[in-house]
Design a protein around this motif. Structure first.
Motif: not given
Length: 230
Positions: A153-159
């Motif tokens: 689901l994350a285009e550029s970043r997952l935290i």
């Protein structure tokens, strides 16, 4: 106990006694010393994450999925800072409380957008996906599937934040298991940091920033992972 049972227990817990307990912890009213320690620890994790995002200088306008939003401790300040926030939680009562808190802080707007959803059914695409203090409800094999889904689901970043599996914390958890009470009704899973990093790498992410919050009763490892370029 299988994964479906775990999820059912978590949902029922946070719609019943767990909701009352954690609403107090994540609020500003009077609590006992243990709950105050957990409140302060969780807030430190939220504050660290918000500092990271603000330091990038582009928070306003970002689309952010707050997966497992609880009572909105992260979603509301992110929306205040100008991010477009989609927030969800498995607990209907938690989402109801988050909506009330957002209304008091932000007024009658449509940001954040709140929904009652478990992590597995989340869809869409977001600049950033955040999942704080939720992995503790997932055993390792299910955590890998869940992280992979969030990564999609994350285009550029997952935290992510999670309770790290170390000898000291494992011993602390075992000691706590000897003192069950009505407010402790869900299983708590610790995760090895190396395992979480490997899952992220397998999904095309690399670690950018790391943080650790450790108080007497709250411990949480925070990882920011960004998509590899090329």
């Amino acid at each position: 106990m299988n994964a479906v049972d775990d999820k059912t227990i978590v949902r029922e817990y946070f719609n019943a006694i767990g909701f009352d307990r954690w609403r107090r912890i994540y609020g500003d009213g009077e609590v006992n010393k243990v709950q105050l320690d957990i409140r302060q620890g969780h807030q430190q994790t939220v504050d660290t994450l918000i500092e990271w995002l603000k330091s990038d200088g582009n928070l306003a306008g970002l689309s952010i999925c707050d997966a497992g939003c609880g009572v909105g401790s992260l979603s509301i300040p992110l929306a205040e800072a100008g991010a477009k926030v989609y927030a969800s939680d498995i607990s209907e009562k938690m989402v109801g409380e988050a909506k009330e808190r957002a209304k008091k802080t932000l007024g009658n707007g449509d940001n954040p957008t709140f929904a009652v959803q478990d992590l597995e059914t989340l869809s869409g695409r977001y600049d950033t996906v955040v999942c704080l203090d939720v992995l503790i409800h997932y055993p390792q094999e299910k955590a890998a599937l869940m992280i992979s889904h969030l990564a999609s689901l994350a285009e550029s970043r997952l935290i992510l934040s999670f309770a790290p599996k170390t000898l000291a914390y494992s011993l602390l958890k075992k000691i706590g298991d000897f003192f069950p009470g009505p407010s402790k009704a869900t299983r708590a899973y610790l995760h090895r940091e190396a395992d979480i990093i490997k899952i992220l790498q397998n999904n095309g992410f690399t670690i950018k920033r790391q943080g650790m919050t450790s108080t007497r009763f709250y411990f949480s490892r925070l990882l920011e992972a960004t998509r590899k370029l090329g």
